[in-house]
Write a protein that holds these residues in place. Sequence first.
Motif, PDB file in Angstrom:
ATOM      1  N   GLU A  66      56.642  40.591  31.190  1.00  0.00           N
ATOM      2  CA  GLU A  66      55.519  40.531  32.085  1.00  0.00           C
ATOM      3  C   GLU A  66      55.849  39.454  32.957  1.00  0.00           C
ATOM      4  O   GLU A  66      55.575  39.642  33.983  1.00  0.00           O
ATOM      5  CB  GLU A  66      54.199  39.978  31.357  1.00  0.00           C
ATOM      6  CG  GLU A  66      53.346  41.335  30.524  1.00  0.00           C
ATOM      7  CD  GLU A  66      54.315  41.598  29.102  1.00  0.00           C
ATOM      8  OE1 GLU A  66      55.331  40.875  28.861  1.00  0.00           O
ATOM      9  OE2 GLU A  66      53.612  42.304  28.445  1.00  0.00           O
ATOM     10  N   ASP A  67      56.583  38.345  32.588  1.00  0.00           N
ATOM     11  CA  ASP A  67      56.993  37.529  33.578  1.00  0.00           C
ATOM     12  C   ASP A  67      58.411  36.994  33.748  1.00  0.00           C
ATOM     13  O   ASP A  67      58.797  36.528  34.840  1.00  0.00           O
ATOM     14  CB  ASP A  67      56.034  36.227  33.219  1.00  0.00           C
ATOM     15  CG  ASP A  67      56.513  35.600  31.965  1.00  0.00           C
ATOM     16  OD1 ASP A  67      57.063  36.467  31.253  1.00  0.00           O
ATOM     17  OD2 ASP A  67      56.323  34.296  31.736  1.00  0.00           O
ATOM     18  N   LYS A  68      59.249  37.510  33.159  1.00  0.00           N
ATOM     19  CA  LYS A  68      60.499  37.486  33.478  1.00  0.00           C
ATOM     20  C   LYS A  68      61.427  38.600  33.141  1.00  0.00           C
ATOM     21  O   LYS A  68      60.756  39.698  32.438  1.00  0.00           O
ATOM     22  CB  LYS A  68      61.280  36.315  32.299  1.00  0.00           C
ATOM     23  CG  LYS A  68      60.491  34.818  32.377  1.00  0.00           C
ATOM     24  CD  LYS A  68      60.998  34.016  31.353  1.00  0.00           C
ATOM     25  CE  LYS A  68      60.389  32.580  31.539  1.00  0.00           C
ATOM     26  NZ  LYS A  68      60.719  31.629  30.437  1.00  0.00           N
ATOM     27  N   CYS A 101      52.520  47.428  40.489  1.00  0.00           N
ATOM     28  CA  CYS A 101      51.692  46.893  39.461  1.00  0.00           C
ATOM     29  C   CYS A 101      50.513  48.175  39.482  1.00  0.00           C
ATOM     30  O   CYS A 101      49.644  48.323  40.095  1.00  0.00           O
ATOM     31  CB  CYS A 101      50.987  45.502  39.839  1.00  0.00           C
ATOM     32  SG  CYS A 101      52.129  44.221  39.839  1.00  0.00           S
ATOM     33  N   CYS A 154      48.842  41.962  41.159  1.00  0.00           N
ATOM     34  CA  CYS A 154      49.891  41.278  41.486  1.00  0.00           C
ATOM     35  C   CYS A 154      49.831  39.845  41.793  1.00  0.00           C
ATOM     36  O   CYS A 154      48.940  39.568  42.483  1.00  0.00           O
ATOM     37  CB  CYS A 154      50.608  41.935  42.716  1.00  0.00           C
ATOM     38  SG  CYS A 154      52.299  41.374  43.298  1.00  0.00           S
ATOM     39  N   GLU A 155      50.635  38.999  41.297  1.00  0.00           N
ATOM     40  CA  GLU A 155      50.665  37.746  41.214  1.00  0.00           C
ATOM     41  C   GLU A 155      51.825  37.204  41.639  1.00  0.00           C
ATOM     42  O   GLU A 155      52.843  37.538  41.114  1.00  0.00           O
ATOM     43  CB  GLU A 155      50.364  37.077  39.762  1.00  0.00           C
ATOM     44  CG  GLU A 155      49.017  37.385  39.147  1.00  0.00           C
ATOM     45  CD  GLU A 155      48.506  36.503  37.976  1.00  0.00           C
ATOM     46  OE1 GLU A 155      49.602  35.877  37.481  1.00  0.00           O
ATOM     47  OE2 GLU A 155      47.509  36.357  37.676  1.00  0.00           O
ATOM     48  N   LYS A 202      55.018  34.615  42.774  1.00  0.00           N
ATOM     49  CA  LYS A 202      55.815  33.672  42.236  1.00  0.00           C
ATOM     50  C   LYS A 202      56.854  33.143  43.325  1.00  0.00           C
ATOM     51  O   LYS A 202      57.020  33.986  44.249  1.00  0.00           O
ATOM     52  CB  LYS A 202      56.697  34.297  41.068  1.00  0.00           C
ATOM     53  CG  LYS A 202      55.626  34.597  39.779  1.00  0.00           C
ATOM     54  CD  LYS A 202      56.428  35.268  38.855  1.00  0.00           C
ATOM     55  CE  LYS A 202      57.641  34.305  38.124  1.00  0.00           C
ATOM     56  NZ  LYS A 202      58.503  35.228  37.153  1.00  0.00           N
ATOM     57  N   TYR A 241      57.504  38.173  41.705  1.00  0.00           N
ATOM     58  CA  TYR A 241      55.916  38.672  41.419  1.00  0.00           C
ATOM     59  C   TYR A 241      55.731  38.782  40.157  1.00  0.00           C
ATOM     60  O   TYR A 241      57.003  39.129  39.263  1.00  0.00           O
ATOM     61  CB  TYR A 241      55.830  39.658  42.481  1.00  0.00           C
ATOM     62  CG  TYR A 241      56.085  40.871  42.030  1.00  0.00           C
ATOM     63  CD1 TYR A 241      55.503  41.654  41.168  1.00  0.00           C
ATOM     64  CD2 TYR A 241      57.424  41.272  42.320  1.00  0.00           C
ATOM     65  CE1 TYR A 241      55.990  43.222  40.851  1.00  0.00           C
ATOM     66  CE2 TYR A 241      57.799  42.638  41.998  1.00  0.00           C
ATOM     67  CZ  TYR A 241      56.993  43.457  41.263  1.00  0.00           C
ATOM     68  OH  TYR A 241      57.586  44.491  40.773  1.00  0.00           O
ATOM     69  N   SER A 242      54.876  38.931  39.775  1.00  0.00           N
ATOM     70  CA  SER A 242      54.776  39.468  38.197  1.00  0.00           C
ATOM     71  C   SER A 242      53.026  40.242  38.268  1.00  0.00           C
ATOM     72  O   SER A 242      52.452  39.991  39.051  1.00  0.00           O
ATOM     73  CB  SER A 242      54.337  38.325  37.101  1.00  0.00           C
ATOM     74  OG  SER A 242      53.211  37.578  37.304  1.00  0.00           O
ATOM     75  N   CYS A 243      52.889  41.075  37.104  1.00  0.00           N
ATOM     76  CA  CYS A 243      51.669  41.867  37.130  1.00  0.00           C
ATOM     77  C   CYS A 243      50.842  41.388  36.147  1.00  0.00           C
ATOM     78  O   CYS A 243      51.316  41.345  34.913  1.00  0.00           O
ATOM     79  CB  CYS A 243      52.068  43.343  36.828  1.00  0.00           C
ATOM     80  SG  CYS A 243      53.128  44.233  38.205  1.00  0.00           S
ATOM     81  N   ASP A 244      49.673  41.078  36.492  1.00  0.00           N
ATOM     82  CA  ASP A 244      48.563  40.831  35.581  1.00  0.00           C
ATOM     83  C   ASP A 244      47.865  41.852  35.050  1.00  0.00           C
ATOM     84  O   ASP A 244      47.074  42.335  35.717  1.00  0.00           O
ATOM     85  CB  ASP A 244      47.515  39.740  36.145  1.00  0.00           C
ATOM     86  CG  ASP A 244      46.750  38.998  35.164  1.00  0.00           C
ATOM     87  OD1 ASP A 244      46.795  39.469  33.952  1.00  0.00           O
ATOM     88  OD2 ASP A 244      45.878  38.300  35.661  1.00  0.00           O
ATOM     89  N   PRO A 290      55.625  44.888  32.063  1.00  0.00           N
ATOM     90  CA  PRO A 290      55.755  44.224  33.269  1.00  0.00           C
ATOM     91  C   PRO A 290      55.129  44.716  34.229  1.00  0.00           C
ATOM     92  O   PRO A 290      54.759  44.254  35.295  1.00  0.00           O
ATOM     93  CB  PRO A 290      57.412  44.362  33.346  1.00  0.00           C
ATOM     94  CG  PRO A 290      57.896  45.363  32.481  1.00  0.00           C
ATOM     95  CD  PRO A 290      56.824  45.375  31.308  1.00  0.00           C
TER      96      PRO A 290
END
Length: 1335
Positions: free
Chosen positions: A628-630, A969, A975-976, A978, A982-985, A994
């Motif tokens: 999700e974040d990496k 996303c 979409c958040e 970084k 970016y990352s998808c919440d 992800p």
Amino acid sequence: MHRPGLVSTFTLTSMLWIFNSFRSLHGALPFAQKCEEALSSPLPHTAFTASSVFTSGYAPGYAKLNRRGGAGGWSPQDSDSYPWLQVDLGNRRQVVAVATQGRYSSSDWTTRYRLLYSDTGRNWKPYHQDGNIWAFSGNSNTESVVRHDLAKGIMGRFLRFVPLDWSGEGRIGLRIEVYGCSYWADVINFDGQGVISYRFKVKKMKIIKDVIALKFKTSESEGVILHGEGQQGDYITLELRRAKLLLQINLGSNQYGSILGHTSVTSGSLLDDHHWHSVMIERYRRNVNFTLDTHTQHFRTNGEFDHLDLDYELSFGGMPYSGKPVGGGMKNFRGCMESINYNGDNITDLARRKKLDTSSFRNLSFSCVESHSFTVFFNATSFLQLPGRANQDVVSLGFQFRTWNADGLLLFSNLDDGTLEIALDDGKVVVHFNVTQMKNTRIDISSGSVLNDGQWHAVRLVAKENSVMLTIDGDETSAIRTTTPITIRTGGTYHLGGYFLPTLAPPTQKSFQGCMQAILLDDQPADMHAVEKGIVGAFENVSLDMCAIIDRCMPNHCEHGGRCKQTWDRFSCTCDGTGYTGATCHTSVFEQSCEAYKHLGRSSDTYWIDPDGSGPLGPFKVNCNMTEDKVWTTVVNNLPAQTSVTGSSRERRTVLQLNYSASMEQVTAITTSAEHCEQHVSYGCFMSRLLNTPDGTPYTWWVGRSSEKHFYWGGSGPGIQKCSCGIDRNCTDPKYDCNCDADHKQWREDSGLLVYKDHLPVSQVAVGDTNRLGSEAKLTVGPLRCQGDRNYWNAASFTTPSSYLHFSTFQGETSADISFYFKTSAPYGVFLENLGNTDFIRLELKSPTVISFSFDVGNGPVELAVHSATPLNDDQWHRVMAERNVKEAVLQLDLNYREARPAPPQGHTRLELFSQLYVGAAGGQRGFLGCIRSLRMNGVTLDLEERAKVTPGVKPGCQGHCTSYGMYCRNGGKCEEKYNGYSCDCTATAYDGPFCTKDVGGFFEAGTLVRYNFLSETAAASQDTRFVAQPSTPQEVNLTREEVAFSFSTSNTPAILLYVSSKTQDYLALVLRQNGTLQVRYNLGGLKEPFTIDVDQRNLANGQPHTINMSRSNRTITIQLDHYPPVSYSLPEASDTQLNLVKTIFLGKVFETGVIDPALIERYNTPGFIGCLSRVQFNGVTPLKTALRNLVADRPIDRHPDKPTDRQSVPVSYQGKLVESNCGASPLTIPPMSAATDPWRLDSGAEFPFNEERVIPDGVNRNSAIIGGIIAVVIFTILCTLAFLIRYMFRHKGSYHTNESKAAEPASGESADTTIIGTDPNPETIDESKKEWFI
């Protein structure tokens, strides 16, 4: 034969030594003097000759620069088909420049010409530049002087100026000057027998450095130029093989024998042209510079030694008679050598002074014996007509030719009663006889293969009554003969190289591009000197006494292992199987990292990556795990887990070598650009100590990527000789810093992560304490895992129009590629620029819709532009890729727009720049406003962030990635931003992963249910935060709109899929009836019976996944089942439209204490839903995902089957056994990217690059595969029958237990999308957990 590894530079010591040696070597040669004398002006008139003279006043002697004698210059006759002006410099001279003028006070001048040179006035060589026969630009009037400095000096006595174009107002007019200086060198003629032996002062020489320089010319394609060897197996040999120069060096190897030290490098081509070629070999230890003419190769020799051990002597011109031959059949050199120097000794001078052994020569000559061959050069419009002997009954022909073209007309003749044609057809020589006397007779014979290899080939044809014989290259054993009766009468005229006259039986080929020599017609040698003087024969567009063949594949411009193919005037590169594309195989087809794949919307899988793009590192396979974040990149090694080690000691350690799925250079590229790397190591021990003490010598160590030993273990860091327990102070024995160092007679373990990425990966582990009785160690080294890609996100923001970043000069002489991402709201701006004297390169946003790539390599400015259909100043990321090479220039935008421009067939090819590279502006003008990211030039990423930190008006980094990548996303994911990406919440969705595309589902046994309570806002706020991840609907809400979505699979009916209860009699239910059809039930009040909708007549309890999407707005209900079109229904007018006081959502079964429809409970609630539910969502609430996530967070997961969780403490609870599974996941409705447009997909037929997946195991072939398939079908049928009987017999017994796998992988080589959407209706993840009813 091993290919030597390439090295870019030598050590400082070797560079200084070679520079000093080179300077001292050439200091003794004439090159060092200033070379600017006017060479032709002082010459007498007799030194000038020409092909013809217009009148006596236009004689060639008047063709001196700025002179006005005679008619003011030279002009040929108008009828001269091959005009030239020749000057004899008296002796060999070094020429560095030429200059021309038109004829004085006239309209006659030459606008374009070629320059030929020769030592003897024969065998001319055209001046080459940038891989082409160079055409010099001439004059545009009569008086101005146009001078050209030669890119490389030439040596010769005779120069010939050949006009190509001239004034349209007059005729050819020419005055010339030649600039240079005198040249002298000792020359030795080698007759193929004699050898010069250079004896060493001592018997054995141990040489650490060499400089060998010489020049040679020859007409032979084979011959040893120099050779030296030693008794230990060392040797150095320089020889001609197939007219190429082959250098072989062996410095020895002490472990496996001298063969591993063998190094072989080839350079040059067509070196049998009887023109001078210069060679220099510079060696320091194992580093070698090998220079032929102007092309230098740098390489490092194989083996382990640095010294060249030679015995007695070094021989020039062949193999020594007393030496041991390296290989059989090696011929001595036949030709001329001059300026032979070995480590400062002038060998030719020593031979002249009889200081060397020359006894093997029969007649030693210090002058060069010239070739007697007369060569003819043809192009596509040439022909040569020569006389033969008419009315002969025998055809006897012979000639030699060389060409790169597979097809062409070699000879054509009209016989007295037919035609004769000798042609090249697909690299073979074919002969066609058409004889029309009395009756038509046709004879076709062919011989040879691949004769278009650029080498000289001899053709001999003899035809007489009842016999035709064709011989190629003098091989009588393979000559082709035919005994067809034939009567021949020669016609007396032969056309070579082309035939353009009308005839009743025209030749199959029209022309020939190549060279011919040694022409024999009707057993008589052709008198080419008489042809040149116009006495006999005729010709057109033919160059006499010259062969201008060029090997366009040497040096090879095809990069990364691309295969070069050529014709006479062009070359092409075949890039299949290399992983690169483009005209010269320069650009990688793969992305630079897993990070790049993720931000193209790719999911976790195995990918090929190429971290340095067009750089020297090849692509390689890695595993990419998109969380999700990496983004994690994994490189595996070949060391089995728990590898047992016994019998090792400090004195004799057991060294375990780890080999990775990528080379150490490739792995280093990953770790260098990564933000974080780690590698897990584990040492299991039974009486086996690991590190001993912090101050003692460790028993075991490991070696990292720089071949350095490291004495710390996982969980510790560099310089700290401890294990993880020593850092945490929880070792088994507190006196030691590792569990294993306590030396217990029981199994212990020290494990942890190595995280200092500059030391990773682990390449070796040396174990040293397993030699005692009973002692043993078990070693595990996990894969290397790296996260992030700093190069991909390396960005800078340009905030003012005058701001820019500067870097060192871009080096891209013959091949340059530039790629980057940009985003801006400005309408224009220069991305980057680099300048030279006249050369330059620039990339620019010229307007909101136009990207421009412009450059100049000396042929004039060239500009490519791509036009976008939408504005580019939309503050979103756009990708620009530009490439320029010797074949073409390409500009590409966003993989959608592409513009290409071929390079001119002849012209300058080298981009010569000298200024700094400016990024973000061009000389401070038209500055770029916005962000530039991931700027790579020839595979090297420029560190924009680091430079931006110290540059005013430029900021490191860039925000706003979601504007470009937010579309990835899916399913309502947010979409958040970084700093790096970016990352998808996915919190508010029923999905994970992800990109919020992974279905979250669960398997329900009989009696399993999930309850989601709608809490008041006060109650929700009082809960533990981990249980309120989902939005809560406030209490006492009356709904007039519902959105329901989920997918399911089952084989059991009846069942309740979803039930929404209320504090009144209102409810919503989706149920499967006894016949497997889906029914929707609404009870909103106002009606005596619930409003029911029978959605479809199909049986949905077929074990297949099905998806439901339902929405209601007041009275309108819309339902979509699977991929079928949505269907709308309406509530009756008498029905209420509000779902009052929503209370609870039930999945799988209803367990309710309030008012409930008894008919629903009786018909559908027992035994409950058995199967899989996935991605359940109701008005923004995701009950199943919430239950499963709480299940993971609140382990152990086994609950009392009859006791639900406390619903007052959490919004969600469940009863029974709930196992997470995606077995109910619905098929994707978005088709996967087609293989034709997917550059990252590796089909089974792809040959890139190592074919490891295509290797067929021993014994497996197509027939066995068919037999195996038939057997498999029979076994499968039997198993299906047995399973059905068992299912029927036990269909009512017990509860169902699943062993559902957590994450079933798609089949190798297939994407997850392809797996689901394939012809098989069942997703691959439906495996063990569904096998009972799915059969």
